[in-house]
Design an enzyme around this catalytic site. Structure first.
Site, short mmCIF file in Angstrom:
data_model
loop_
_atom_site.label_atom_id
_atom_site.label_comp_id
_atom_site.label_asym_id
_atom_site.label_seq_id
_atom_site.Cartn_x
_atom_site.Cartn_y
_atom_site.Cartn_z
N LEU A 15 18.83 -26.96 66.25
CA LEU A 15 17.82 -26.42 66.63
C LEU A 15 16.97 -25.50 65.65
CD1 LEU A 15 15.59 -25.80 68.82
CD2 LEU A 15 17.29 -23.90 69.92
N ASP A 66 25.81 -14.44 57.79
CA ASP A 66 27.18 -14.64 58.86
C ASP A 66 27.02 -13.88 59.84
OD1 ASP A 66 29.43 -15.25 60.18
OD2 ASP A 66 30.62 -15.22 58.50
N ASN A 93 18.99 -17.37 66.58
CA ASN A 93 19.48 -18.80 67.14
C ASN A 93 20.90 -19.04 66.96
OD1 ASN A 93 19.11 -21.83 67.40
ND2 ASN A 93 19.62 -21.78 65.38
N SER A 148 20.16 -20.40 77.25
CA SER A 148 20.50 -21.67 77.69
C SER A 148 20.27 -21.60 79.24
CB SER A 148 22.08 -21.98 77.55
OG SER A 148 22.33 -23.10 78.35
N TYR A 187 30.57 -20.23 77.40
CA TYR A 187 29.46 -20.55 76.81
C TYR A 187 28.28 -19.92 77.72
CZ TYR A 187 25.23 -22.51 74.74
OH TYR A 187 24.02 -22.80 74.08
N LYS A 191 25.93 -16.82 77.33
CA LYS A 191 24.49 -16.68 77.28
C LYS A 191 23.64 -15.88 78.40
CE LYS A 191 23.62 -19.55 73.71
NZ LYS A 191 22.89 -18.63 72.39
N THR A 222 21.98 -31.92 70.18
CA THR A 222 22.52 -31.62 68.81
C THR A 222 23.90 -31.53 68.80
OG1 THR A 222 22.73 -29.26 69.63
CG2 THR A 222 20.51 -29.89 68.79
#
Length: 271
Positions: A15, A66, A93, A148, A187, A191, A222
């Site tokens: 993305l 990083d 991102n 997300s 995850y 988010k 992706t």
């Protein structure tokens, strides 16, 4: 003022890279800092963008960042300050989905959960905190946090979404295959935490006029998490360019009426 300075983290693939491409397709001119953990990969990605969009007046500059490395964050801040003196847009991102690494045995449970928070939340917070002085020098500072659709608490009852379905069998342990490879509790949790972090930055920077959003680009084909875009396409995932164009629309002001909210293409994503 010169063209807007936009930093996109995790931008050498997925993305992030598609967002760079989308900005280059815009009629507006930008200076895009294409951030990647590996500078060689970021440089290669920037060269590809230049090659593909030769007619664009925008500029792309590869930078090493990083978000798990404080020294890398500080070095980037110093470079942006020295070369540009300000930052107009920060697109947070960079992130990762590591649940599958637990199932594969590549990471232990605590290691996977800690890494999920460190990359998606802690690293994002520290980078944002470090760059605030540069954002405050902008006439229109914007911070986008890529969230997300799986982070919404309100919609966890929607069983049409695969990750909301419960396993069929009783007992313990549960069969990972039951989740069709989409068991992603870490995850989803991080988010959701990222959404609250966005709200905190909105609160802290209220008097500074900094616009903040959590941007939900939709399920995209992706390599995130599964490393298998084709698998995600079979589940209905959209092309990354679709999500990237939506991110660009937020950058360009289309969702200024929804500052402080989690936004998606169809409207506002419920908490």
């Amino acid at each position: 003022m010169s063209s807007p300075i936009i930093l996109i983290t995790g931008a050498n693939t997925g993305l992030g890279l598609e967002t760079v491409n989308s900005l280059f397709r815009s009629s507006r001119k930008y200076t895009v800092l294409l951030g990647g953990r590996n500078l060689d990969k970021a440089t290669a990605a920037a060269k590809q963008v230049k090659k593909e969009y030769t007619q664009s007046e925008s500029v792309v500059i590869p930078v090493q960042i990083d978000i798990e490395d404080d020294a890398s964050i500080e070095k980037l801040k110093e470079r942006v300050e020295k070369e540009f003196g300000r930052l107009d847009v920060l697109v947070n991102n960079a992130g990762g989905q590591f649940d599958q690494q637990l199932y594969k045995g590549a990471l232990g449970m605590r290691e996977m959960w800690n890494k999920s928070w460190d990359v998606n939340v802690t690293g994002t917070y520290i980078l944002t905190h470090s760059l605030i002085p540069l954002l405050l020098k902008s006439s229109d500072p914007r911070i986008l946090f890529i969230t997300s659709g799986t982070s919404t608490l309100t919609e966890t009852t929607n069983l049409a979404v695969p990750v909301n379905k419960s396993p069929d069998q009783k007992g313990w342990p549960k069969d990972v295959a039951t989740f069709n490879g989409l068991g992603i509790p870490a995850y989803r949790s991080v988010k959701t935490g990222l959404n609250m972090m966005m709200r905190e930055w909105l609160r802290v920077l209220k008097e500074d006029g900094v616009k903040c959003w959590a941007v939900s680009p939709g399920m995209l084909a992706t390599g995130l998490g599964t490393g298998d875009p084709e698998f995600l396409r079979k589940l209905g995932a959209l092309e990354p360019s679709v999500g990237a164009d939506f991110v660009r629309s937020v950058v360009e002001g289309d969702r200024d009426g929804d500052v402080g909210l989690a936004v998606r293409k169809a409207g506002v994503q419920p908490w």
